[in-house]
Design an enzyme around this catalytic site. Structure first.
Site, PDB file in Angstrom:
ATOM      1  N   ALA A 284       0.950  -1.332  -0.015  1.00  0.00           N
ATOM      2  CA  ALA A 284       0.047  -0.076   0.122  1.00  0.00           C
ATOM      3  C   ALA A 284       0.879   1.169  -0.029  1.00  0.00           C
ATOM      4  O   ALA A 284       0.503   2.281  -0.477  1.00  0.00           O
ATOM      5  CB  ALA A 284      -0.923   0.050   1.145  1.00  0.00           C
ATOM      6  N   ILE A 286       4.218   1.504  -1.099  1.00  0.00           N
ATOM      7  CA  ILE A 286       4.994   1.737  -2.387  1.00  0.00           C
ATOM      8  C   ILE A 286       4.154   2.200  -3.604  1.00  0.00           C
ATOM      9  O   ILE A 286       3.166   1.402  -3.723  1.00  0.00           O
ATOM     10  CB  ILE A 286       5.692   0.642  -2.450  1.00  0.00           C
ATOM     11  N   GLU A 288       3.827   1.585  -6.546  1.00  0.00           N
ATOM     12  CA  GLU A 288       4.500   0.722  -7.772  1.00  0.00           C
ATOM     13  C   GLU A 288       4.439   1.219  -9.013  1.00  0.00           C
ATOM     14  O   GLU A 288       5.469   1.188  -9.620  1.00  0.00           O
ATOM     15  CB  GLU A 288       3.657  -0.682  -7.578  1.00  0.00           C
ATOM     16  N   ASP A 330      27.090  29.046 -26.200  1.00  0.00           N
ATOM     17  CA  ASP A 330      28.062  29.551 -27.108  1.00  0.00           C
ATOM     18  C   ASP A 330      27.741  30.599 -27.925  1.00  0.00           C
ATOM     19  O   ASP A 330      26.469  30.520 -28.466  1.00  0.00           O
ATOM     20  CB  ASP A 330      28.604  28.224 -27.921  1.00  0.00           C
ATOM     21  N   ASP A 622      27.909  24.059 -30.047  1.00  0.00           N
ATOM     22  CA  ASP A 622      27.909  23.168 -31.263  1.00  0.00           C
ATOM     23  C   ASP A 622      29.199  22.726 -31.727  1.00  0.00           C
ATOM     24  O   ASP A 622      29.189  21.908 -32.592  1.00  0.00           O
ATOM     25  CB  ASP A 622      27.587  24.018 -32.677  1.00  0.00           C
ATOM     26  N   ASP A 626      32.871  22.807 -27.020  1.00  0.00           N
ATOM     27  CA  ASP A 626      31.731  22.796 -26.276  1.00  0.00           C
ATOM     28  C   ASP A 626      31.465  21.566 -25.556  1.00  0.00           C
ATOM     29  O   ASP A 626      30.873  21.596 -24.349  1.00  0.00           O
ATOM     30  CB  ASP A 626      30.467  23.361 -26.590  1.00  0.00           C
ATOM     31  N   ASP A 719      -3.490   3.465 -10.682  1.00  0.00           N
ATOM     32  CA  ASP A 719      -1.995   3.905 -10.926  1.00  0.00           C
ATOM     33  C   ASP A 719      -1.571   3.926 -12.235  1.00  0.00           C
ATOM     34  O   ASP A 719      -0.531   4.526 -12.466  1.00  0.00           O
ATOM     35  CB  ASP A 719      -0.793   3.059 -10.087  1.00  0.00           C
TER      36      ASP A 719
END
Length: 896
Positions: A284, A286, A288, A330, A622, A626, A719
């Site tokens: 109950a 957790i 899931e 950049d 680019d 970088d 869930d």
């Protein structure tokens, strides 16, 4: 080698230290020995991860481990259905993760693939072509326009040599290379003009250099080494899930232990019964479905982002964007177009905009002719090839619909004096309608020294000192605007200078000045608006570039990154960074918006300084230079069109359209994704809290408790579809008008934590009230049947109420009464389907024994439905009270 840097050493010293000769090069045997000793001229390969290893890595998540333990305990105690269900969710989540991350990090391999296949060298005194991987330190390499530099070099001879180093230094203009000794010390890469760097491009001229470094011992190899050592950063999403997992673990263990002890002390239950009860509590508590729901929500976010040209390589990057506080960008190719463009014309000693100058007549036409004639650009099937500055001059002519092909046919080049960096001029000779014309271009100050006349409005007049001073002043003004200024002049002759007479002293004098052109790598037209939107969203954009300080500052001001008042104090260069200690920089990093003339190490230093302040940092770029910063940042953003494979491989996100504005759209999507995960989390945890409290109180009161399969069924139904549907909720109003939540915020911030608590308690109270009411007013006689009915009614109330509460969690404080609650059609269908599936286990008699429930009559169903729907009305009332309190609080603050 000597202690001095290579660029401070003369040719003789460099050649002596490398034990080679400029004329004859290395012997083949010596080259083979060095290759055997130092290895091939290539970069280390990235370690690959198999699909199986990627799959196994998915199970290292803290929440996943908890679920696996719960599944094992359930299986050990005979609850196989529970165990199979939990395992199914875990496996689905793992498959999603592997699918998104199947494109492994290719940064080092991409660097390796960029290497040029062949190089022209001198060995045994003979010119030959060898594979670039076979180059060794000491090899003598020759280069010409179009070549890729195959290794790091020290130039020993250059002829008008220019090399484009944007991918390494970030500077958009090709660098003039020399063979002379440089006297300055501590020079950044972009200013080491007598050195060549592996994988940069020769755009003009030719040169000869001696190899000084190969493979991982080159500048690009240094970057590759930085990438190998870089740690993968944890995203805020991953950190939040880990923290949440720990908290849930402690709570689950504590509650389960207390429940087990209380049950045993009461003496009414066996150890096995209480163990099963504890498992029910664990199941109950957790959530899931949370890992799968988070993964699915992120995956749906990537789909929406892809439609807006933002391609996500790693799922958590979607959510990370929403928390971004700093964007370090950049300049070249990211904020600008990486394409030189003529922006200003100076003709008749007056400045005009190149774009608004429509018909070119008189002196304007004369200037346009010289721009095209004094030019080495070559036309190919793929467009023009050559120095970006010169191609910009051809583009200027084409933009003004001038027939330059006819011009070249009528006035072919007969002779020339090539450009060199000492005199800073270039001259060409062409036939003219009457005699010949000599065209000259170069640095404005040098050109004006050699000009004695000026063409004004189509007439040639004496160049007075007043006009000369005015032109020099205009040149200075344009330079402060980060424009690259070139001057143009000409002279007429009745004969072609013979080759021996084609010297600067004889030809480049008594010139007729024609005009200047001011060129710049222009900003992308959409970036200024994107910067403004980023600032409005509380995000601080910064420019990090290899360009010169003045150029960077001017572009930053045009984009709105830099304010006029801060242009002196908010700009810092790489050399300034070197002179600051880490502590000094950390204390002052908030002052700077523009970083100029920086090296890759500087970019990483900047990113880390902001991260150490607790900021969530995004880095765009680019180029090869970088890549380390992209990997160090919380989210690295690479350009899809102009970006190198290196930058893409090191990034979390790729912009398919190279549009800076796309980042702002991605940030908006990231904020929406986080808000939707918060909604799903609030929905799940409030529901699970209700389940835990209900089971705990039922145990204390000696009631029948919800069995593990009941809890699993509720969690399976609630869930999945409703929670997933919450993940595609449209964004709430004002999502881009508030400050970023930052690194310190969590899923429970913004009122979500308190809402989980009081809504979970409220649901538990309603469930227990239904159980108590069913016992007080039973439909069936007998204690066992009464408890069975009460448990079934509680079970259904809990399931239906959780689904109705999904409507409430669409906004923490906003009202959901009205059409806004049902704008999401996917959610509407998910809710309806879940309600039917939930009810089926009671309505269909064959399913009753499997789920330990009884068949309910109309009266009992009415109670269940009333209790379930009541959650909407009660929550709406609480929200109304909260909004009223907040509104009064804001008014009081305004009065203060």
């Amino acid at each position: 080698m000597a202690d001095k840097p290579l660029y401070n050493q003369d040719n003789a010293t460099v050649l002596s230290d490398l034990q080679t000769e400029a004329q004859s090069g290395l012997t083949s045997s010596e080259a083979a020995n060095r290759l055997e000793k130092n290895g091939p001229n290539q970069l280390n390969e990235a370690k690959s991860t198999s699909l199986f290893e990627k799959f196994i890595n998915q199970f290292k998540d803290f929440m996943i481990i908890i679920l696996l333990v719960a599944a094992l305990v359930a299986a050990f105690t005979g609850e196989l259905v529970d165990a199979v269900f939990i395992l199914a969710i875990v496996i689905i989540n793992a498959v999603f993760g592997v699918f998104q991350e199947a494109k492994a990090e290719n940064a080092i391999n991409a660097l390796k693939e960029m290497s040029t296949p062949n190089a022209n060298v001198v060995r045994d005194g003979k010119d030959m072509s060898v594979k670039s991987t076979e180059l060794v330190a000491g090899d003598i390499v020759s280069l010409e326009a179009g070549d890729i530099v195959p290794a790091d070099l020290r130039f020993i001879k250059t002829v008008s040599l220019q090399i484009e180093e944007a991918s390494l230094t970030g500077e958009s203009v090709p660098v003039d290379k020399v063979s002379d000794v440089l006297s300055d010390t501590d020079l950044p890469l972009g200013d080491r003009t007598n050195l060549g760097f592996m994988n940069t491009n020769v755009t003009y001229g030719r040169g000869i250099g001696v190899v000084t470094g190969t493979g991982m011992h080159t500048e690009i190899g240094h970057i590759a080494g930085m990438l190998e050592k870089a740690d993968d950063t944890k995203t805020p999403l991953q950190e939040d899930l880990m923290k949440l997992g720990r908290v849930l673990t402690y709570l689950i263990l504590g509650i389960a232990a207390v429940t087990f002890v209380v049950g045993i002390l009461r003496g009414k239950e066996t150890i096995i019964d209480m163990l099963l009860t504890s498992i029910s509590l664990a199941v109950a508590a957790i959530p899931e479905g949370l890992p799968a729901i988070v993964t699915i929500t992120l995956a749906l976010g990537t789909t929406r982002m892809a439609a807006r040209n933002a391609l996500i390589r790693k799922l958590p990057a979607v959510e990370t964007l929403g928390s971004t506080e700093i964007i370090g960008s950049d300049k070249t190719g990211t904020l600008t177009q990486n394409k030189m463009t003529v922006e200003k014309l100076v003709v008749n000693a007056e400045v005009s905009d190149a774009a608004t100058t429509e018909e070119l007549t008189g002196t304007y036409a004369r200037l346009a002719d010289i721009l095209a004639l004094n030019n080495d650009t070559k036309r190919t099937d793929n467009g023009y090839v050559g120095d970006p500055t010169e191609t910009a001059l051809i583009a200027f002519n084409e933009n003004h619909k001038r027939d330059i092909d006819k011009l070249f046919t009528d006035m072919p080049r007969l002779s020339e004096i090539p450009f060199d960096s000492e005199r800073k001029l270039m001259s060409t000779v062409h036939p003219a309608p009457e005699g010949y014309i000599i065209t000259v271009k170069g640095a404005p100050d040098e050109l004006l020294k050699r000009a004695t006349q000026i063409e004004m409005n189509g007439e040639v007049v004496t160049l007075s000192e007043d006009i000369r001073a005015k032109l020099l002043s205009i040149n200075s003004d344009l330079a402060t605007q980060a424009l690259r200024v070139l001057g143009f002049a000409y002279k007429l002759s009745d004969k072609v200078p013979i080759p021996d007479d084609m010297t600067s002293e004889l030809v480049e004098n008594n010139l007729i000045f024609t005009g200047f052109v001011g060129m710049i790598d222009p900003e992308r037209p959409e970036v200024a608006q994107a910067v403004a939107e980023a600032k409005a969203a509380g995000i601080r954009p910064m420019m990090i570039t290899g360009d010169h300080r003045d150029t960077a500052a001017a572009i930053a001001m045009r984009l709105g990154i830099l304010d006029e008042a801060d242009k002196e104090t908010a700009v810092i260069s790489g050399s300034d960074l070197d002179n600051m200690t880490d502590e000094e920089f950390a204390a002052n990093v908030h002052k700077y918006n523009v970083y100029a003339r920086v090296a890759p190490e500087h970019k990483v230093k900047i990113v880390n300084a902001w991260k150490n302040k607790g900021k969530v940092v995004a880095m765009t770029g680019d180029g090869v230079n970088d890549a380390p910063a992209l990997k160090a940042a919380d989210i690295g953003i690479a350009m899809g069109i102009t970006g190198t494979e290196v930058s893409k491989g090191a990034s979390d996100m790729v912009l398919a359209d190279d549009n800076f504005a796309t980042i702002v759209h991605a940030v908006e999507e990231g904020r929406k994704v986080f808000a939707n995960i918060q909604k799903a989390l609030q929905y799940l945890l409030a529901s699970n809290l209700a389940e835990v409290i209900s089971i705990f109180v039922m145990t204390l009161l000696g009631w029948n408790i919800l069995a593990p399969i009941m809890i699993l069924w509720i969690n399976l139904v609630t869930d999945t579809l409703p929670a997933i549907a919450l993940g595609i909720e449209p964004a709430e109003k004002g999502v881009m008008s508030h400050q970023p939540r930052g690194r310190t915020a969590s899923f429970l911030s913004g009122g979500v934590g308190p809402a989980i608590m009081w809504q979970g308690v409220l649901q538990a109270v309603i469930v227990l009230s239904v159980y108590g009411f069913a016992l007080a007013y039973p439909v069936h006689a007998g204690d066992h049947l009464a408890h069975q009915d009460a448990l079934t009614m509680s079970f259904m109330t809990l399931g239906l109420m959780q689904m109705f509460n999904a409507i409430n969690v669409k906004s923490v404080y906003g009202s959901m009464l009205g059409p806004q609650a049902f704008k999401n059609k996917s959610f509407n269908w998910a809710l309806l389907g879940s309600l039917l599936v939930m009810s089926a286990v009671v309505v269909i008699p064959a399913l009753n024994p499997l789920f330990h429930v009884s068949h309910l009559d109309t009266y009992q169903w009415a109670i269940v439905l009333f209790a379930g729907i009541s959650i909407i009305l009660i929550v709406e009332l609480v929200k109304l009270i909260q909004r009223t309190i907040f509104k009064k609080g804001h008014k009081n603050i305004a009065k203060i």
